[in-house]
Design a protein around this motif. Sequence first.
Motif, PDB file in Angstrom:
ATOM      1  N   ASN A 292       0.821  -1.220   0.000  1.00  0.00           N
ATOM      2  CA  ASN A 292       0.000   0.000   0.000  1.00  0.00           C
ATOM      3  C   ASN A 292       0.847   1.260   0.000  1.00  0.00           C
ATOM      4  O   ASN A 292       1.949   1.289   0.532  1.00  0.00           O
ATOM      5  CB  ASN A 292      -0.949   0.003   1.198  1.00  0.00           C
ATOM      6  CG  ASN A 292      -0.260   0.417   2.477  1.00  0.00           C
ATOM      7  OD1 ASN A 292      -0.124   1.597   2.761  1.00  0.00           O
ATOM      8  ND2 ASN A 292       0.196  -0.559   3.250  1.00  0.00           N
ATOM      9  N   THR A 293       0.320   2.295  -0.629  1.00  0.00           N
ATOM     10  CA  THR A 293       0.872   3.638  -0.500  1.00  0.00           C
ATOM     11  C   THR A 293      -0.138   4.534   0.214  1.00  0.00           C
ATOM     12  O   THR A 293       0.214   5.622   0.633  1.00  0.00           O
ATOM     13  CB  THR A 293       1.230   4.238  -1.873  1.00  0.00           C
ATOM     14  OG1 THR A 293       0.115   4.104  -2.738  1.00  0.00           O
ATOM     15  CG2 THR A 293       2.420   3.513  -2.474  1.00  0.00           C
TER      16      THR A 293
ATOM     17  N   ALA B 298     -18.991   1.681   6.818  1.00  0.00           N
ATOM     18  CA  ALA B 298     -17.598   2.046   6.539  1.00  0.00           C
ATOM     19  C   ALA B 298     -17.091   1.221   5.360  1.00  0.00           C
ATOM     20  O   ALA B 298     -17.499   0.071   5.179  1.00  0.00           O
ATOM     21  CB  ALA B 298     -16.720   1.802   7.756  1.00  0.00           C
ATOM     22  N   THR B 299     -16.214   1.825   4.568  1.00  0.00           N
ATOM     23  CA  THR B 299     -15.534   1.101   3.489  1.00  0.00           C
ATOM     24  C   THR B 299     -14.034   1.358   3.596  1.00  0.00           C
ATOM     25  O   THR B 299     -13.593   2.420   4.025  1.00  0.00           O
ATOM     26  CB  THR B 299     -16.010   1.530   2.088  1.00  0.00           C
ATOM     27  OG1 THR B 299     -15.831   2.937   1.942  1.00  0.00           O
ATOM     28  CG2 THR B 299     -17.453   1.158   1.843  1.00  0.00           C
ATOM     29  N   LEU B 300     -13.280   0.363   3.193  1.00  0.00           N
ATOM     30  CA  LEU B 300     -11.820   0.432   3.160  1.00  0.00           C
ATOM     31  C   LEU B 300     -11.378   0.652   1.722  1.00  0.00           C
ATOM     32  O   LEU B 300     -11.865  -0.025   0.816  1.00  0.00           O
ATOM     33  CB  LEU B 300     -11.234  -0.885   3.684  1.00  0.00           C
ATOM     34  CG  LEU B 300      -9.757  -1.150   3.429  1.00  0.00           C
ATOM     35  CD1 LEU B 300      -8.889  -0.148   4.178  1.00  0.00           C
ATOM     36  CD2 LEU B 300      -9.401  -2.570   3.833  1.00  0.00           C
ATOM     37  N   THR B 301     -10.469   1.604   1.514  1.00  0.00           N
ATOM     38  CA  THR B 301      -9.870   1.803   0.198  1.00  0.00           C
ATOM     39  C   THR B 301      -8.367   1.576   0.325  1.00  0.00           C
ATOM     40  O   THR B 301      -7.706   2.171   1.179  1.00  0.00           O
ATOM     41  CB  THR B 301     -10.139   3.222  -0.344  1.00  0.00           C
ATOM     42  OG1 THR B 301     -11.550   3.428  -0.397  1.00  0.00           O
ATOM     43  CG2 THR B 301      -9.555   3.392  -1.732  1.00  0.00           C
TER      44      THR B 301
ATOM     45  N   THR C  84       1.623   1.322 -12.764  1.00  0.00           N
ATOM     46  CA  THR C  84       0.961   2.348 -13.567  1.00  0.00           C
ATOM     47  C   THR C  84      -0.009   1.652 -14.500  1.00  0.00           C
ATOM     48  O   THR C  84       0.426   0.821 -15.284  1.00  0.00           O
ATOM     49  CB  THR C  84       1.976   3.161 -14.389  1.00  0.00           C
ATOM     50  OG1 THR C  84       2.940   3.712 -13.481  1.00  0.00           O
ATOM     51  CG2 THR C  84       1.314   4.263 -15.169  1.00  0.00           C
ATOM     52  N   PRO C  85      -1.295   1.930 -14.428  1.00  0.00           N
ATOM     53  CA  PRO C  85      -1.950   2.851 -13.511  1.00  0.00           C
ATOM     54  C   PRO C  85      -1.988   2.292 -12.087  1.00  0.00           C
ATOM     55  O   PRO C  85      -1.696   1.113 -11.869  1.00  0.00           O
ATOM     56  CB  PRO C  85      -3.363   2.980 -14.084  1.00  0.00           C
ATOM     57  CG  PRO C  85      -3.614   1.684 -14.784  1.00  0.00           C
ATOM     58  CD  PRO C  85      -2.263   1.247 -15.308  1.00  0.00           C
ATOM     59  N   ASP C  86      -2.393   3.137 -11.137  1.00  0.00           N
ATOM     60  CA  ASP C  86      -2.478   2.741  -9.730  1.00  0.00           C
ATOM     61  C   ASP C  86      -3.427   1.562  -9.550  1.00  0.00           C
ATOM     62  O   ASP C  86      -4.423   1.439 -10.266  1.00  0.00           O
ATOM     63  CB  ASP C  86      -3.015   3.893  -8.870  1.00  0.00           C
ATOM     64  CG  ASP C  86      -2.104   5.101  -8.854  1.00  0.00           C
ATOM     65  OD1 ASP C  86      -0.959   5.002  -9.340  1.00  0.00           O
ATOM     66  OD2 ASP C  86      -2.542   6.147  -8.345  1.00  0.00           O
ATOM     67  N   ASP C  87      -3.114   0.710  -8.566  1.00  0.00           N
ATOM     68  CA  ASP C  87      -4.065  -0.301  -8.103  1.00  0.00           C
ATOM     69  C   ASP C  87      -4.904   0.352  -7.021  1.00  0.00           C
ATOM     70  O   ASP C  87      -4.367   0.861  -6.033  1.00  0.00           O
ATOM     71  CB  ASP C  87      -3.344  -1.505  -7.480  1.00  0.00           C
ATOM     72  CG  ASP C  87      -2.615  -2.361  -8.501  1.00  0.00           C
ATOM     73  OD1 ASP C  87      -2.966  -2.312  -9.689  1.00  0.00           O
ATOM     74  OD2 ASP C  87      -1.689  -3.086  -8.083  1.00  0.00           O
ATOM     75  N   ILE C  88      -6.217   0.361  -7.190  1.00  0.00           N
ATOM     76  CA  ILE C  88      -7.130   0.906  -6.186  1.00  0.00           C
ATOM     77  C   ILE C  88      -8.222  -0.120  -5.972  1.00  0.00           C
ATOM     78  O   ILE C  88      -8.912  -0.502  -6.915  1.00  0.00           O
ATOM     79  CB  ILE C  88      -7.744   2.244  -6.620  1.00  0.00           C
ATOM     80  CG1 ILE C  88      -6.637   3.281  -6.841  1.00  0.00           C
ATOM     81  CG2 ILE C  88      -8.752   2.736  -5.584  1.00  0.00           C
ATOM     82  CD1 ILE C  88      -7.136   4.587  -7.421  1.00  0.00           C
ATOM     83  N   TYR C  89      -8.364  -0.588  -4.739  1.00  0.00           N
ATOM     84  CA  TYR C  89      -9.406  -1.541  -4.380  1.00  0.00           C
ATOM     85  C   TYR C  89     -10.289  -0.906  -3.313  1.00  0.00           C
ATOM     86  O   TYR C  89      -9.788  -0.358  -2.338  1.00  0.00           O
ATOM     87  CB  TYR C  89      -8.826  -2.837  -3.828  1.00  0.00           C
ATOM     88  CG  TYR C  89      -7.910  -3.584  -4.767  1.00  0.00           C
ATOM     89  CD1 TYR C  89      -8.204  -3.711  -6.118  1.00  0.00           C
ATOM     90  CD2 TYR C  89      -6.741  -4.156  -4.312  1.00  0.00           C
ATOM     91  CE1 TYR C  89      -7.363  -4.402  -6.981  1.00  0.00           C
ATOM     92  CE2 TYR C  89      -5.896  -4.852  -5.163  1.00  0.00           C
ATOM     93  CZ  TYR C  89      -6.216  -4.966  -6.488  1.00  0.00           C
ATOM     94  OH  TYR C  89      -5.375  -5.654  -7.336  1.00  0.00           O
TER      95      TYR C  89
END
Length: 112
Positions: A23-24, A83-86, A93-98
């Motif tokens: 994670n970043t 609540a949600t976790l991101t 590239t591109p970013d991984d976003i879950y």
Amino acid sequence: MSLKVGESGKTFRVAAGFDMSSNTELTITFYLPGGTTVVKTSADGVALGAGVTDPDLGVLAANEYVEYEIEPTLLTESGTWSATLTYTNTTPTPDDIYIGNCATFTVSAASC
């Protein structure tokens, strides 16, 4: 977990079910009963978990959940919260976003 309006210091956990060690940024978005949202990030104390057995969530593996210590100003409304976790990883590239599933919980009034 039992939560009441005005409480603080309790550890709120959200399980992801996948490895987030790359994670970043980790974010928990809280959806209050009155329709407002509160976003907490790594800068606010959202942290990757190191492995724990949670009474509500069971056995949680290291790097597969986040923890956030509830601040005194968060629990301001009684009712049903969500609540949600991101999870964001900017290495590829591109970013991984879950974005995780919505977790629902109740915050009770502080009175008897």
